[in-house]
Motif scaffolding. Structure first.
Motif, PDB file in Angstrom:
ATOM      1  N   ASP A  16      13.732  -7.609   1.065  1.00 59.98           N
ATOM      2  CA  ASP A  16      14.661  -6.515   0.815  1.00 59.98           C
ATOM      3  C   ASP A  16      14.040  -5.379   0.019  1.00 59.98           C
ATOM      4  O   ASP A  16      14.687  -4.360  -0.218  1.00 59.98           O
ATOM      5  CB  ASP A  16      15.892  -7.041   0.071  1.00 59.98           C
ATOM      6  N   LEU A  17      12.791  -5.549  -0.428  1.00 57.50           N
ATOM      7  CA  LEU A  17      12.144  -4.517  -1.224  1.00 57.50           C
ATOM      8  C   LEU A  17      11.306  -3.605  -0.337  1.00 57.50           C
ATOM      9  O   LEU A  17      10.601  -4.070   0.556  1.00 57.50           O
ATOM     10  CB  LEU A  17      11.248  -5.147  -2.284  1.00 57.50           C
ATOM     11  N   PRO A  18      11.342  -2.305  -0.579  1.00 58.47           N
ATOM     12  CA  PRO A  18      10.481  -1.375   0.188  1.00 58.47           C
ATOM     13  C   PRO A  18       9.056  -1.455  -0.347  1.00 58.47           C
ATOM     14  O   PRO A  18       8.744  -0.949  -1.417  1.00 58.47           O
ATOM     15  CB  PRO A  18      11.117  -0.011  -0.088  1.00 58.47           C
ATOM     16  N   MET A  19       8.159  -2.104   0.393  1.00 60.96           N
ATOM     17  CA  MET A  19       6.791  -2.329  -0.050  1.00 60.96           C
ATOM     18  C   MET A  19       5.863  -1.231   0.493  1.00 60.96           C
ATOM     19  O   MET A  19       6.154  -0.580   1.494  1.00 60.96           O
ATOM     20  CB  MET A  19       6.304  -3.695   0.420  1.00 60.96           C
ATOM     21  N   ALA A  20       4.739  -1.044  -0.205  1.00 58.13           N
ATOM     22  CA  ALA A  20       3.734  -0.081   0.260  1.00 58.13           C
ATOM     23  C   ALA A  20       2.369  -0.476  -0.269  1.00 58.13           C
ATOM     24  O   ALA A  20       2.260  -1.182  -1.273  1.00 58.13           O
ATOM     25  CB  ALA A  20       4.096   1.329  -0.216  1.00 58.13           C
ATOM     26  N   LYS A  21       1.308  -0.042   0.416  1.00 60.79           N
ATOM     27  CA  LYS A  21      -0.036  -0.184  -0.102  1.00 60.79           C
ATOM     28  C   LYS A  21      -0.181   0.746  -1.304  1.00 60.79           C
ATOM     29  O   LYS A  21       0.274   1.899  -1.261  1.00 60.79           O
ATOM     30  CB  LYS A  21      -1.063   0.175   0.965  1.00 60.79           C
ATOM     31  N   PRO A  22      -0.794   0.291  -2.390  1.00 59.96           N
ATOM     32  CA  PRO A  22      -0.917   1.135  -3.584  1.00 59.96           C
ATOM     33  C   PRO A  22      -1.515   2.510  -3.291  1.00 59.96           C
ATOM     34  O   PRO A  22      -1.022   3.537  -3.781  1.00 59.96           O
ATOM     35  CB  PRO A  22      -1.820   0.307  -4.501  1.00 59.96           C
ATOM     36  N   GLU A  23      -2.578   2.553  -2.492  1.00 60.18           N
ATOM     37  CA  GLU A  23      -3.241   3.831  -2.228  1.00 60.18           C
ATOM     38  C   GLU A  23      -2.350   4.810  -1.466  1.00 60.18           C
ATOM     39  O   GLU A  23      -2.540   6.034  -1.563  1.00 60.18           O
ATOM     40  CB  GLU A  23      -4.544   3.585  -1.452  1.00 60.18           C
TER      41      GLU A  23
END
Length: 289
Positions: A16-23
């Motif tokens: 349920d969390l909007p994840m992303a690559k740090p960069e």
């Protein structure tokens, strides 16, 4: 690190969390990798039982990790869905609740609170005298307050209400803060609190106090609901916060973290176990402070 780190070695998902690559949001995977060893040292040195860490930027989670335990005695690992006591972070929620009623035009920030809680009519201020006058410690005399306590004073901790951290009213506050039975309510406490003198004239000094307890009582009076009901219906449901509550349901007990205050040596010791006997679980559920 191509993806945000997830909890423990079993990689618990957080769908349920909007994840992303740090960069992708301007953060460094290499720098984020430095966090876990630091958190682990806190656990190894017994400063905390466990840690859950979440870092987000631009609305995207780039780091989600846990180390240690939510319950040391049971050997239960800290997880990303562990439920914690939030203590005084209840204060901003309570203030948001009152401000939703402000948006509905129920009051002005300048409104005196005696309009709804008459026990706060004609407040008196404790003014210090020379020490030793009565042989019972630092004495004070009472003088009429320069003005009434307003809602703005409560929200900004400038109401002059007695503080448990300092001042000549600490002992009086401790006495009226004692739990008075299983059917105690926030209204009962606020009624007693109103009977204490003020530490300062309203609006003239900042002092961290139990003012937000009075804010909570105002929410109940203005809404006609108990504070827990108002939180649930007006804040938690709309925001999708199903795990936030005053008292934890028994079916969520297996996610509840034990509480570990620090002992004299600075290391943690069990204070409140995550069992049905915890004061955050057991009934009756009437004290929404």
């Amino acid at each position: 690190m191509a993806e945000a780190r997830l909890s423990n070695e079993n990689m618990i998902s957080a769908p349920d969390l909007p994840m992303a690559k740090p960069e992708d949001v301007g953060m460094s995977s290499e720098r984020l990798e430095r966090i876990r060893p630091v958190m682990q040292r806190y656990v190894d040195h017994k400063k905390v039982p466990g840690v859950a860490t979440l870092i987000a930027r631009h609305g995207k989670v780039v780091y989600l990790d846990t180390v240690g335990y939510r319950d040391v005695e049971a050997g239960a690992l800290m997880e990303t869905d562990t439920i914690f006591r939030i203590a005084s972070m209840t204060k901003p929620i309570t203030s948001v609740a009152l401000m939703t009623l402000f948006e509905e035009g129920r009051f002005l920030l300048s409104s005196p609170i005696k309009k709804w809680i008459p026990e706060f009519s004609d407040p008196m201020v404790a003014r210090l005298n020379l020490p030793g006058k009565d042989g019972l410690g630092t004495p004070y005399e009472l003088v009429p307050a320069a003005r009434d306590i307003s809602i703005r004073h409560l929200l900004t901790h400038t109401a002059g209400l007695a503080s448990s951290y300092r001042g000549v009213l600490q002992r009086d506050l401790a006495k009226i803060s004692e739990y008075h039975g299983k059917n105690e309510t926030v209204g009962d406490f606020v009624g007693r609190y109103a009977g204490l003198p003020l530490m300062a004239h309203p609006g003239e000094a900042w002092e961290y106090s139990r003012a937000t307890c009075v804010v909570g009582r105002l929410v109940e009076i203005l809404s006609g609901m108990t504070l827990d009901e108002y939180f649930k219906e007006r804040i938690f449901k709309p925001l999708g916060m199903p795990d936030t509550c005053f008292y934890l349901p028994l079916e969520k007990l297996d996610r509840f973290a034990a509480q570990y205050p620090r002992g004299e040596d600075g290391r943690i010791e069990l204070g409140d176990a995550p069992t049905p006997k915890s004061r955050f679980v057991r009934e009756p559920h009437s004290y929404f402070m």
